[in-house]
Design a protein around this motif. Structure first.
Motif, PDB file in Angstrom:
ATOM      1  N   ARG A 526       0.845  -1.203   0.000  1.00 50.74           N
ATOM      2  CA  ARG A 526       0.000   0.000   0.000  1.00 50.74           C
ATOM      3  C   ARG A 526       0.879   1.252   0.000  1.00 50.74           C
ATOM      4  NH1 ARG A 526      -5.355   1.586   1.423  1.00 50.74           N
ATOM      5  NH2 ARG A 526      -5.400   3.842   1.167  1.00 50.74           N
ATOM      6  N   PHE A 527       1.934   1.227   0.797  1.00 51.95           N
ATOM      7  CA  PHE A 527       2.869   2.353   0.847  1.00 51.95           C
ATOM      8  C   PHE A 527       3.525   2.568  -0.516  1.00 51.95           C
ATOM      9  CE2 PHE A 527       7.312   3.708   1.391  1.00 51.95           C
ATOM     10  CZ  PHE A 527       7.121   4.940   1.995  1.00 51.95           C
ATOM     11  N   VAL A 528       3.941   1.486  -1.154  1.00 52.10           N
ATOM     12  CA  VAL A 528       4.573   1.579  -2.476  1.00 52.10           C
ATOM     13  C   VAL A 528       3.589   2.153  -3.488  1.00 52.10           C
ATOM     14  CG1 VAL A 528       5.521   0.228  -4.379  1.00 52.10           C
ATOM     15  CG2 VAL A 528       6.229  -0.252  -2.028  1.00 52.10           C
ATOM     16  N   SER A 529       2.332   1.743  -3.391  1.00 51.51           N
ATOM     17  CA  SER A 529       1.313   2.267  -4.296  1.00 51.51           C
ATOM     18  C   SER A 529       1.189   3.781  -4.168  1.00 51.51           C
ATOM     19  CB  SER A 529      -0.034   1.599  -4.005  1.00 51.51           C
ATOM     20  OG  SER A 529      -1.062   2.172  -4.784  1.00 51.51           O
ATOM     21  N   GLU A 530       1.189   4.267  -2.945  1.00 49.58           N
ATOM     22  CA  GLU A 530       1.064   5.713  -2.729  1.00 49.58           C
ATOM     23  C   GLU A 530       2.294   6.460  -3.229  1.00 49.58           C
ATOM     24  OE1 GLU A 530       0.357   5.864   1.421  1.00 49.58           O
ATOM     25  OE2 GLU A 530      -1.760   5.307   1.275  1.00 49.58           O
ATOM     26  N   ILE A 531       3.480   5.861  -3.014  1.00 46.38           N
ATOM     27  CA  ILE A 531       4.722   6.482  -3.486  1.00 46.38           C
ATOM     28  C   ILE A 531       4.728   6.579  -5.008  1.00 46.38           C
ATOM     29  CG2 ILE A 531       7.204   6.122  -3.732  1.00 46.38           C
ATOM     30  CD1 ILE A 531       6.551   7.252  -1.064  1.00 46.38           C
ATOM     31  N   LEU A 532       4.368   5.492  -5.674  1.00 47.91           N
ATOM     32  CA  LEU A 532       4.380   5.480  -7.135  1.00 47.91           C
ATOM     33  C   LEU A 532       3.351   6.447  -7.709  1.00 47.91           C
ATOM     34  CD1 LEU A 532       4.790   1.651  -7.839  1.00 47.91           C
ATOM     35  CD2 LEU A 532       6.521   3.448  -8.018  1.00 47.91           C
ATOM     36  N   GLU A 533       2.201   6.556  -7.066  1.00 50.55           N
ATOM     37  CA  GLU A 533       1.196   7.510  -7.545  1.00 50.55           C
ATOM     38  C   GLU A 533       1.716   8.936  -7.420  1.00 50.55           C
ATOM     39  OE1 GLU A 533      -3.540   8.588  -6.894  1.00 50.55           O
ATOM     40  OE2 GLU A 533      -2.344   7.812  -5.237  1.00 50.55           O
ATOM     41  N   SER A 539       0.157   3.415 -13.328  1.00 47.53           N
ATOM     42  CA  SER A 539       0.092   1.984 -13.649  1.00 47.53           C
ATOM     43  C   SER A 539       0.800   1.158 -12.579  1.00 47.53           C
ATOM     44  CB  SER A 539       0.719   1.727 -15.015  1.00 47.53           C
ATOM     45  OG  SER A 539       0.727   0.350 -15.310  1.00 47.53           O
ATOM     46  N   GLY A 540       1.981   1.618 -12.172  1.00 41.23           N
ATOM     47  CA  GLY A 540       2.704   0.923 -11.108  1.00 41.23           C
ATOM     48  C   GLY A 540       1.959   0.992  -9.791  1.00 41.23           C
ATOM     49  N   ALA A 541       1.339   2.143  -9.522  1.00 38.31           N
ATOM     50  CA  ALA A 541       0.565   2.297  -8.294  1.00 38.31           C
ATOM     51  C   ALA A 541      -0.603   1.325  -8.271  1.00 38.31           C
ATOM     52  CB  ALA A 541       0.064   3.733  -8.169  1.00 38.31           C
ATOM     53  N   LEU A 542      -1.255   1.146  -9.424  1.00 40.24           N
ATOM     54  CA  LEU A 542      -2.385   0.219  -9.511  1.00 40.24           C
ATOM     55  C   LEU A 542      -1.924  -1.217  -9.290  1.00 40.24           C
ATOM     56  CD1 LEU A 542      -5.342  -0.393 -10.120  1.00 40.24           C
ATOM     57  CD2 LEU A 542      -4.771  -0.395 -12.562  1.00 40.24           C
ATOM     58  N   ARG A 561      -9.092   1.765  -2.725  1.00 38.53           N
ATOM     59  CA  ARG A 561      -7.849   2.251  -3.316  1.00 38.53           C
ATOM     60  C   ARG A 561      -7.737   1.827  -4.777  1.00 38.53           C
ATOM     61  NH1 ARG A 561      -3.987   5.932  -3.890  1.00 38.53           N
ATOM     62  NH2 ARG A 561      -1.968   5.029  -4.429  1.00 38.53           N
ATOM     63  N   VAL A 562      -7.996   0.561  -5.060  1.00 34.29           N
ATOM     64  CA  VAL A 562      -7.930   0.076  -6.439  1.00 34.29           C
ATOM     65  C   VAL A 562      -8.983   0.769  -7.296  1.00 34.29           C
ATOM     66  CG1 VAL A 562      -8.252  -1.946  -7.920  1.00 34.29           C
ATOM     67  CG2 VAL A 562      -6.948  -2.154  -5.799  1.00 34.29           C
ATOM     68  N   ALA A 563     -10.193   0.900  -6.753  1.00 33.57           N
ATOM     69  CA  ALA A 563     -11.265   1.557  -7.501  1.00 33.57           C
ATOM     70  C   ALA A 563     -10.918   3.007  -7.808  1.00 33.57           C
ATOM     71  CB  ALA A 563     -12.569   1.480  -6.714  1.00 33.57           C
ATOM     72  N   GLU A 564     -10.320   3.695  -6.845  1.00 39.00           N
ATOM     73  CA  GLU A 564      -9.930   5.094  -7.038  1.00 39.00           C
ATOM     74  C   GLU A 564      -8.920   5.235  -8.173  1.00 39.00           C
ATOM     75  OE1 GLU A 564      -8.016   8.754  -4.368  1.00 39.00           O
ATOM     76  OE2 GLU A 564      -7.808   6.670  -3.724  1.00 39.00           O
ATOM     77  N   LEU A 565      -7.930   4.345  -8.211  1.00 41.74           N
ATOM     78  CA  LEU A 565      -6.923   4.402  -9.267  1.00 41.74           C
ATOM     79  C   LEU A 565      -7.530   4.059 -10.625  1.00 41.74           C
ATOM     80  CD1 LEU A 565      -3.964   2.729  -7.347  1.00 41.74           C
ATOM     81  CD2 LEU A 565      -4.092   5.113  -8.078  1.00 41.74           C
TER      82      LEU A 565
END
Length: 698
Positions: A526-533, A539-542, A561-565
């Motif tokens: 989840r942390f990595v997703s936020e960093i990549l966004e 795409s990486g965040a998703l 989170r997935v739906a938001e992206l």
């Protein structure tokens, strides 16, 4: 880690001392030690398949230092050593109890800085004290009380008895204020076990000491202490605790005359006293409980359903599911990273509230068998050595109390109590005779020296790394980025297997390495997703968000989170006129919602009962908004209207829902709903490129 290094250091000094005295290191000593040492070896071997090596090393160090404490105390076990253990534990427990009473009575609300230093949070309804967990505090107090009761029997000094009695009173008061149902249930069992190991002429004095040093002081001071605590009168609470100690001292002192009477007179007088106190207590208890805070119903109205319908049953079921999946274990930290994949309800649990279930998950069936075998053999050894010194038997009972309660709670997850368990077990065994150095097995000293030294080095390094990480966190808070980078890099260098430390400096290299080290950590993903966004890599965040969802499929937050992206990607496609692509993404959002609904439906009935503090896996305003937006893009207007209207009822999602509803009603020519739409989107929103694109989607 500092405690582990200290324990290993003490073991090393003991081993060197035995060497200089030309005495053998009788290791592992007996079958209890052999099984505990075998458990250490098995945990070390499990590093090969552990899902997070760093936490498995911590587990190895914990088991190894437990063996070190057991070995030292068993070898040096004498009456003087046991007496020293009683007093060290009594004084430690007294400090913990006083801090708990101060916490309970509002002292740390006035002295927040001191509370932060001592890591005591100002809670009010129960005594949490340094453990920050009432049930563990209660078992710690109960263990100390068992040892004190036995010492009251064996001590020949009435001064020592009176001081011990006063200490017992304070501990008993603090133990009662933890309101631990587990302690209430196990305390009578522990007292009975203690009496079983005593000689017939010691049983009556033991029971009388329980009355005068624990029960009577609590009965006389509990109500005024709770009244004073309710108004933050902590000096008054301490005064009443002193009164409890005085009552215990006077009561214990009065037993001196009683115990000098003929045996028959003692029995008659004691039975009369106990009967009178029982009658008075039975009559007065309901009235007293009615005047105590309502939270006391935790222990005054125990119900079997409190156990059978408790969420801990789910923890045990999930632990069993994990064990069946991987009978050889997941390694240290395995529960924390895998239970979310099998849970049927949404909850967060650092461990399964049972040390044996935790061992089963982390070390597999073999690890659990080794641990249980060591405990059973230790209990048998303590029972066989029970005669002669009641203190020795009380240490076995205290260890058994810790072990039994650990079946339903997290006590042994605290390193201090894990160490206490094996210290008590070592002291409860029969005293052995020192062996001359020539009888020492080959390589015993070399192996002991090497392992102790390695433990000291590894645990000390991890401790220094933790200090550096804390320094980096503090530097971030005060805005000193250079100091934060320096401390963070030092933490990573000292503890390179720790995934958390690498997130302090989220470079691409550190993030990739963290994911390699800890691939089952959904919080990390989840942390990595936020960093990549934040870096623009949607795409990486998703991908990272989907991985977090896969690791924790009962958490509605991951679906949101997935739906938001996905909505963000879909919206961008709509703005750029890539209609086919936007429809494909919209269908993925709809499928995500259907998956969430299908997974969550079986849990909806019991989720509020078992885990009321955690969100059920069901539709939320954010998921409703995402579904409505997706249905609009795919042209399913009726479904879009329903879900967007649901999102409109929430203040956070209402602005977006209103814009999309306005576009929907405009496209469908529904002037009646357009006129009644509330809140209506702003003029600026209706002038946006997104609104124009939504109107023009075909």
């Amino acid at each position: 880690m500092a405690a582990m290094a200290t324990t290993a250091g003490a073991f090393l000094l003991w081993a060197v001392g035995r060497r200089r005295q030309h005495l053998a290191l009788d290791l592992p000593g007996d079958w209890t030690g052999a099984l505990l040492l075998a458990l250490t070896g098995w945990c070390l071997l499990s590093t090969l398949w552990a899902i997070y090596v760093r936490d498995n090393l911590t587990l190895v160090l914990q088991v190894m230092t437990g063996f070190a404490a057991f070995a030292v105390v068993r070898a040096e076990n004498t009456t003087e050593v046991r007496r020293a253990i009683v007093w060290v534990l009594s004084l430690s427990a007294l400090v913990v109890a006083v801090l708990g009473l101060l916490e309970y009575s509002g002292f740390f609300l006035e002295h927040v800085a001191l509370g932060n230093v001592l890591q005591v949070e100002p809670r009010r309804n129960r005594v949490y004290t340094l453990f920050q967990y009432p049930n563990t505090a209660a078992i710690f107090f109960l263990s100390a009380l068992l040892l004190q009761n036995a010492r009251l029997l064996s001590s020949e000094s009435w001064t020592e008895k009176i001081v011990l009695a006063g200490t017992s009173a304070v501990l008993a008061v603090a133990c009662t204020l933890t309101l631990s149902r587990g302690a209430v249930l196990i305390a009578p069992v522990s007292v009975v076990l203690l009496c079983i190991g005593l000689s017939p002429h010691q049983i009556l004095p033991s029971l009388l000491h329980w009355v005068t040093a624990a029960a009577l002081p609590v009965a006389l001071t509990l109500w005024p202490i709770t009244r004073a605590a309710a108004v933050d009168a902590w000096p008054t609470v301490l005064l009443w605790a002193a009164v409890a100690a005085l009552v215990a001292a006077l009561g214990t002192g009065s037993l001196r005359a009683l115990l000098q009477l003929p045996r028959r007179v003692q029995v008659i007088a004691a039975c009369t006293l106990l009967a009178a106190l029982t009658v008075v207590g039975t009559v007065a208890a309901p009235r007293v409980f009615n005047q105590l805070p309502s939270v006391f119903t935790r222990i005054s109205h125990l119900d079997l359903r409190d156990i059978t319908q408790d969420g801990r049953v789910e923890f045990l079921r999930d632990a069993a599911r994990l064990a069946v999946r991987r009978p050889w274990g997941y390694g240290g930290g395995g529960w924390l990273r895998t239970y979310t994949q099998v849970q049927r309800y949404n909850y967060v649990a650092r461990d399964p509230h049972s040390h044996y279930a935790l061992t089963l998950v982390e070390s597999g069936f073999l690890g659990l068998a080794l641990l249980l075998g060591a405990l059973v053999l230790a209990a048998r050894g303590a029972f066989q050595a029970r005669r002669g010194d009641p203190v020795r038997w009380s240490m076995g009972v205290a260890a058994l109390t810790l072990a039994l309660h650990a079946a339903v709670d997290i006590d042994l997850s605290y390193y201090a109590l894990w160490l206490l368990l094996w210290t008590l077990i070592g002291a409860s065994q029969a005293e052995g005779k020192p062996l001359p150095g020539k009888q020492e097995r080959r390589l015993t000293f070399a192996l002991a020296f090497t392992l102790a030294t390695a433990t000291i080095l590894v645990s000390s390094t991890m401790f220094l790394a933790a200090r550096s990480y804390n320094d980096a966190s503090t530097a971030v808070l005060v805005g000193d980025n250079e100091a934060a980078l320096t401390a963070g890099r030092r933490a990573i260098r000292l503890d390179p297997l720790n995934s958390q430390y690498r997130t302090m400096i989220p470079t691409s290299e550190n993030i990739n390495r963290a994911l390699q080290l800890d691939p089952y950590n959904e919080e990390l993903w989840r942390f990595v997703s936020e960093i990549l966004e934040a870096q623009g890599d949607v795409s990486g965040a998703l991908t990272a968000a989907r991985q977090a969802l896969e690791l924790r499929p009962m958490s509605i937050e991951h679906y949101e989170r997935v739906a938001e992206l996905l909505v963000g990607i879909m919206t961008e496609a709509v703005l750029e006129g890539r209609i086919t692509e936007s429809v494909e993404i919209a269908q993925k959002i709809i499928a995500l919602g259907e998956t969430m609904e299908r997974r969550g439906e079986p849990s909806l009935e019991k989720q509020p009962v078992l885990f009321p503090d955690y969100l059920a896996l069901t539709w939320t305003p954010r998921m409703s908004l995402a579904a409505g937006q997706a249905y609009l893009v795919t042209g399913q207007f009726e479904a879009a209207d329903r879900w967007l209207t649901a999102a409109l009822a929430n203040s956070q999602t209402a602005p977006d829902a209103a814009l999309w509803l306005h576009a929907l009603y405009t496209r469908t020519g529904n002037h009646e709903k357009l006129a009644s739409l509330e809140p209506a989107p702003s003029e600026q929103a209706r002038s946006s490129p997104l609104y124009a694109a939504l109107i023009g989607v075909q």
